[in-house]
Design an enzyme around this catalytic site. Structure first.
Site, PDB file in Angstrom:
ATOM      1  N   LYS A 118      19.379  47.208  59.266  1.00  0.00           N
ATOM      2  CA  LYS A 118      18.918  47.444  57.895  1.00  0.00           C
ATOM      3  C   LYS A 118      19.090  48.906  57.490  1.00  0.00           C
ATOM      4  CE  LYS A 118      16.949  47.071  53.912  1.00  0.00           C
ATOM      5  NZ  LYS A 118      15.569  46.694  53.654  1.00  0.00           N
ATOM      6  N   THR A 124      11.028  48.093  55.658  1.00  0.00           N
ATOM      7  CA  THR A 124      12.044  49.017  56.164  1.00  0.00           C
ATOM      8  C   THR A 124      11.329  50.214  56.770  1.00  0.00           C
ATOM      9  OG1 THR A 124      13.602  48.330  54.448  1.00  0.00           O
ATOM     10  CG2 THR A 124      14.063  50.399  55.581  1.00  0.00           C
ATOM     11  N   LYS A 176      13.021  57.415  50.906  1.00  0.00           N
ATOM     12  CA  LYS A 176      12.422  57.136  52.214  1.00  0.00           C
ATOM     13  C   LYS A 176      13.426  56.466  53.144  1.00  0.00           C
ATOM     14  CE  LYS A 176      10.388  53.400  52.999  1.00  0.00           C
ATOM     15  NZ  LYS A 176      10.662  52.071  53.632  1.00  0.00           N
TER      16      LYS A 176
END
Length: 316
Positions: free
Chosen positions: A175, A100, A250
């Site tokens: 995502k 990611t 994050k």
């Protein structure tokens, strides 16, 4: 599932990489993997991965290279570093990144690969460690249609769903939006679970109600933050990470940055990010992200979490 044998290089054998590679080995493929963490490498080796000494070593003879790395900086270094993937990949290889990252890093991978005559597909995943172990992950693919079709077959042993999201960077965009919604759902589940506790509701009974009602979400059905309700929830293991606060912080930050770039207002995601940041600031970045439930309790104590059992919280 593809019936043909593949030799696959895998870079990053962490909590997701180890179970994912085990499914590829079980499907009859050869996987050569590398990780800087000896414990992670050993876990993958126990699942049948042949350990490589370096990225270059892992790529020897491979026709597929898959990366699973924590942060955008790691992806850029592993691909573009002096001894990285771009330096050793061959034109017959297909490169796919399950990490990611931000949209810019994913597009950089596409652009740099194309400039070198290489094939790259962004292939982020959803489903967590439970999905990785069960082989039911959702893959979100971005790239040229023919390349996406090839990757769809490659990832089949690890996947419950494989969705072509569009051109370069579309997989990672999907995502980031998905994970942003997850963290908002975690916040809602956390507050709901603790209100139910304080109102005297039996935790399992309330979970049964919410799981088939309008309060349901994937997070609630999988990660309910009260012990004794869901076997694999972090609440049963002192909130040891299935998806750490640090990684959630994050990912949520990447979604907020994407929203800022396109002018979309994200107040709920901003609050979710602030709660994750509060836990990280308290030294709890290595705990599971569902520990945000502690922030909803009247006194900061959370059933299922004993701070005394944390010697030194390890960041993941």
């Amino acid at each position: 599932m593809s019936s043909s044998h593949l030799q696959i290089a895998w870079i990053g054998l962490g909590r997701m990489g180890a179970p994912m590679t085990a499914h590829l080995v079980e499907a009859g493929h050869t996987v050569r993997g590398v990780d800087l963490n000896p414990a992670a490498a050993a876990a993958a080796a126990a699942g049948g991965v042949a350990l490589a000494a370096s990225v270059a070593d892992a790529l020897q003879g491979a026709t597929v290279c898959i990366t699973s790395l924590p942060k955008p900086a790691h992806v850029r270094e592993v691909y573009g570093g002096a001894d990285g993937i771009f330096a050793h990949a061959t034109p017959d290889m297909i490169l796919l990144d399950t990490s990611t990252v931000d949209v810019e890093t994913s597009r950089w991978c596409h652009t740099e690969a194309s400039a070198r005559g290489l094939t790259f597909v962004d292939a982020p995943i959803s489903g967590g460690t439970a999905g990785a172990e069960a082989g039911t992950l959702t893959f979100m693919l971005g790239g040229e249609p023919a390349d996406v079709a090839r990757v769809t077959e490659i990832v089949a042993p690890m996947a419950g769903n494989v969705i072509s999201c569009g051109d370069a960077g579309a997989g990672i965009a999907a995502k980031l939006v998905n994970n942003m919604m997850l963290f908002i759902n975690v916040m809602a589940m956390s507050e709901g679970s603790q209100l139910a506790e304080e109102l005297g509701l039996d935790a399992e009974t309330f979970w049964r109600v919410a799981s088939v009602s309008s309060g349901s979400s994937w997070a609630m059905r999988t990660w309910y933050p009260v012990p004794g309700v869901l076997e694999k929830a972090a609440a049963n293991n002192n909130f040891a990470p299935t998806f750490s606060v640090d990684l959630a912080l994050k990912d949520c930050g990447l979604a907020l940055a994407a929203g800022e770039q396109v002018g979309v207002h994200l107040p709920a995601a901003t609050l979710a990010h602030a709660q994750l940041a509060q836990l990280a600031d308290e030294g709890l970045g290595g705990k599971d992200c569902t520990l945000v439930a502690r922030l909803a309790t009247p006194d900061g104590a959370l059933r299922g979490y004993d701070p005394a059992l944390d010697a030194t919280p390890a960041h993941v």
